[in-house]
Design a protein around this motif. Structure first.
Motif, PDB file in Angstrom:
ATOM      1  N   MET A 108     -16.782 -56.214 -29.935  1.00 26.16           N
ATOM      2  CA  MET A 108     -15.646 -57.039 -29.530  1.00 26.16           C
ATOM      3  C   MET A 108     -15.181 -56.675 -28.135  1.00 26.16           C
ATOM      4  O   MET A 108     -14.965 -57.526 -27.280  1.00 26.16           O
ATOM      5  CB  MET A 108     -14.510 -56.852 -30.549  1.00 26.16           C
ATOM      6  CG  MET A 108     -13.206 -57.471 -30.159  1.00 26.16           C
ATOM      7  SD  MET A 108     -13.289 -59.262 -30.011  1.00 26.16           S
ATOM      8  CE  MET A 108     -13.551 -59.743 -31.716  1.00 26.16           C
ATOM      9  N   LYS A 109     -15.043 -55.381 -27.873  1.00 22.24           N
ATOM     10  CA  LYS A 109     -14.522 -54.928 -26.588  1.00 22.24           C
ATOM     11  C   LYS A 109     -15.422 -55.407 -25.444  1.00 22.24           C
ATOM     12  O   LYS A 109     -14.947 -55.921 -24.433  1.00 22.24           O
ATOM     13  CB  LYS A 109     -14.424 -53.386 -26.584  1.00 22.24           C
ATOM     14  CG  LYS A 109     -13.888 -52.826 -25.287  1.00 22.24           C
ATOM     15  CD  LYS A 109     -13.560 -51.341 -25.401  1.00 22.24           C
ATOM     16  CE  LYS A 109     -12.273 -51.090 -26.131  1.00 22.24           C
ATOM     17  NZ  LYS A 109     -11.598 -49.832 -25.824  1.00 22.24           N
ATOM     18  N   THR A 112     -15.482 -59.420 -25.071  1.00 17.81           N
ATOM     19  CA  THR A 112     -14.291 -60.044 -24.488  1.00 17.81           C
ATOM     20  C   THR A 112     -14.082 -59.680 -23.022  1.00 17.81           C
ATOM     21  O   THR A 112     -13.167 -60.190 -22.393  1.00 17.81           O
ATOM     22  CB  THR A 112     -13.025 -59.678 -25.299  1.00 17.81           C
ATOM     23  OG1 THR A 112     -12.979 -58.274 -25.512  1.00 17.81           O
ATOM     24  CG2 THR A 112     -13.024 -60.398 -26.639  1.00 17.81           C
ATOM     25  N   THR A 113     -14.933 -58.808 -22.471  1.00 13.06           N
ATOM     26  CA  THR A 113     -14.878 -58.607 -21.014  1.00 13.06           C
ATOM     27  C   THR A 113     -15.579 -59.743 -20.295  1.00 13.06           C
ATOM     28  O   THR A 113     -15.395 -59.928 -19.100  1.00 13.06           O
ATOM     29  CB  THR A 113     -15.564 -57.297 -20.573  1.00 13.06           C
ATOM     30  OG1 THR A 113     -16.974 -57.385 -20.858  1.00 13.06           O
ATOM     31  CG2 THR A 113     -14.980 -56.088 -21.267  1.00 13.06           C
ATOM     32  N   VAL A 117     -15.024 -65.703 -22.493  1.00 10.83           N
ATOM     33  CA  VAL A 117     -15.184 -65.272 -23.879  1.00 10.83           C
ATOM     34  C   VAL A 117     -13.915 -64.575 -24.368  1.00 10.83           C
ATOM     35  O   VAL A 117     -13.569 -63.500 -23.887  1.00 10.83           O
ATOM     36  CB  VAL A 117     -16.380 -64.313 -24.039  1.00 10.83           C
ATOM     37  CG1 VAL A 117     -16.533 -63.879 -25.489  1.00 10.83           C
ATOM     38  CG2 VAL A 117     -17.650 -64.970 -23.542  1.00 10.83           C
ATOM     39  N   GLY A 118     -13.217 -65.194 -25.285  1.00 10.64           N
ATOM     40  CA  GLY A 118     -12.021 -64.604 -25.879  1.00 10.64           C
ATOM     41  C   GLY A 118     -12.323 -64.062 -27.254  1.00 10.64           C
ATOM     42  O   GLY A 118     -13.485 -64.029 -27.693  1.00 10.64           O
ATOM     43  N   ARG A 119     -11.300 -63.674 -27.964  1.00 12.66           N
ATOM     44  CA  ARG A 119     -11.483 -63.050 -29.263  1.00 12.66           C
ATOM     45  C   ARG A 119     -12.157 -63.971 -30.270  1.00 12.66           C
ATOM     46  O   ARG A 119     -12.992 -63.537 -31.070  1.00 12.66           O
ATOM     47  CB  ARG A 119     -10.121 -62.596 -29.798  1.00 12.66           C
ATOM     48  CG  ARG A 119     -10.247 -61.765 -31.024  1.00 12.66           C
ATOM     49  CD  ARG A 119      -8.949 -61.146 -31.460  1.00 12.66           C
ATOM     50  NE  ARG A 119      -9.217 -60.330 -32.627  1.00 12.66           N
ATOM     51  CZ  ARG A 119      -9.582 -59.063 -32.585  1.00 12.66           C
ATOM     52  NH1 ARG A 119      -9.667 -58.452 -31.422  1.00 12.66           N
ATOM     53  NH2 ARG A 119      -9.852 -58.391 -33.687  1.00 12.66           N
ATOM     54  N   THR A 121     -14.267 -66.557 -29.773  1.00  8.40           N
ATOM     55  CA  THR A 121     -15.684 -66.716 -29.463  1.00  8.40           C
ATOM     56  C   THR A 121     -16.452 -65.445 -29.814  1.00  8.40           C
ATOM     57  O   THR A 121     -17.526 -65.497 -30.420  1.00  8.40           O
ATOM     58  CB  THR A 121     -15.874 -67.045 -27.970  1.00  8.40           C
ATOM     59  OG1 THR A 121     -15.190 -68.268 -27.680  1.00  8.40           O
ATOM     60  CG2 THR A 121     -17.338 -67.188 -27.612  1.00  8.40           C
ATOM     61  N   ALA A 122     -15.886 -64.299 -29.450  1.00 13.68           N
ATOM     62  CA  ALA A 122     -16.532 -63.015 -29.743  1.00 13.68           C
ATOM     63  C   ALA A 122     -16.723 -62.841 -31.250  1.00 13.68           C
ATOM     64  O   ALA A 122     -17.796 -62.430 -31.706  1.00 13.68           O
ATOM     65  CB  ALA A 122     -15.701 -61.865 -29.175  1.00 13.68           C
ATOM     66  N   ASN A 123     -15.699 -63.182 -32.012  1.00 15.44           N
ATOM     67  CA  ASN A 123     -15.803 -63.056 -33.468  1.00 15.44           C
ATOM     68  C   ASN A 123     -16.917 -63.935 -34.036  1.00 15.44           C
ATOM     69  O   ASN A 123     -17.630 -63.523 -34.956  1.00 15.44           O
ATOM     70  CB  ASN A 123     -14.464 -63.429 -34.118  1.00 15.44           C
ATOM     71  CG  ASN A 123     -13.579 -62.228 -34.368  1.00 15.44           C
ATOM     72  OD1 ASN A 123     -14.066 -61.154 -34.713  1.00 15.44           O
ATOM     73  ND2 ASN A 123     -12.289 -62.404 -34.184  1.00 15.44           N
TER      74      ASN A 123
END
Length: 211
Positions: A108-109, A112-113, A117-119, A121-123
């Motif tokens: 996740m970390k 999201t960099t 890409v936010g939380r 999309t990352a999920n």
DNA sequence: ATCCCGAGGG
DNA sequence: CCCTCTGGAT
């Protein structure tokens, strides 16, 4: 949330949408990442129309990094927010090359960099591509969760995610995510929900409509 | 008119 | 927290 209520909700979703799944066409993590990014404020069907040509033209992160914005915009022209998405794609390609050796990262970390890409999309990428139990909270999941009492009206999306993770069985997180989306899209819609044919109305925290 | 599996900036 | 980005389907 009483366990009994939750079991009823899950049973109903399994009846309505027994094989809810990811609709975005993709064949590797990079394609998934791109497809989810493109899906913001856009239907999956619209995304699936542009991605075949896009994926053929830009098979690697380096290809996005090297792309001209005009070319990228050409592929995305029919999508909402296409100019900002083109910019994000190029920047995302550059970040992938520079920091992750051109590979899509698995945390996740790190995800999201990446620009664009936010939380949420990352999920989706974590859950769909890397088998990491995840609960992506999009507009549907947020709305359904609040209406059915999994979360409070003014909870943030992160609050909703935490509460869902606390109560839902981990091995069903991604399936339920998709089922919430289908339920939200076809029954518990934002504007004209089909409360009349909904078997869960008695659990709903909102005034019922179209009855 | 309203909605679509959001993210980033102010 | 609110605003903006954005075209296409319905």
């Amino acid at each position: 949330m009483i366990a009994k209520k939750q079991d009823r909700i899950i049973a109903e979703l399994n009846t309505l949408f027994p094989d809810a799944h990811c609709v975005l066409v993709h064949s590797n993590p990079l394609e998934m990442l791109v497809a989810v990014m493109l899906s913001a404020q856009t239907t999956d069907a619209a995304v699936n129309k542009v991605t075949p040509a896009l994926f053929a033209a830009y098979p690697t992160a380096q290809d996005y990094a090297d792309a001209s914005l005009e070319d990228l915009e050409g592929y995305l022209k029919r999508l909402g927010l296409y100019r900002s998405k083109a910019r994000s794609l190029k920047k995302m390609g550059q970040a992938l090359v520079e920091h992750f050796d051109g590979e899509v990262p698995h945390t996740m970390k790190q995800l999201t960099t990446l620009p664009g890409v936010g939380r949420k999309t990352a999920n989706v990428v974590l859950g769909e591509c890397f088998g990491v139990p995840s609960v992506p909270v999009d507009t549907h999941v947020e709305r359904i969760s609040k209406r059915l009492g999994f979360a409070k009206r003014d909870d943030t999306v992160l609050d909703v995610e935490r509460k869902l993770k606390r109560t839902l069985p981990r091995d069903s997180w991604m399936k339920l995510h998709h089922q919430f989306i289908f339920f939200g899209r076809y029954v518990c819609k934002a504007q004209n929900p089909k409360c009349k044919e909904c078997h869960l109305v008695d659990l709903c925290k909102e005034p019922h409509k179209n009855l």
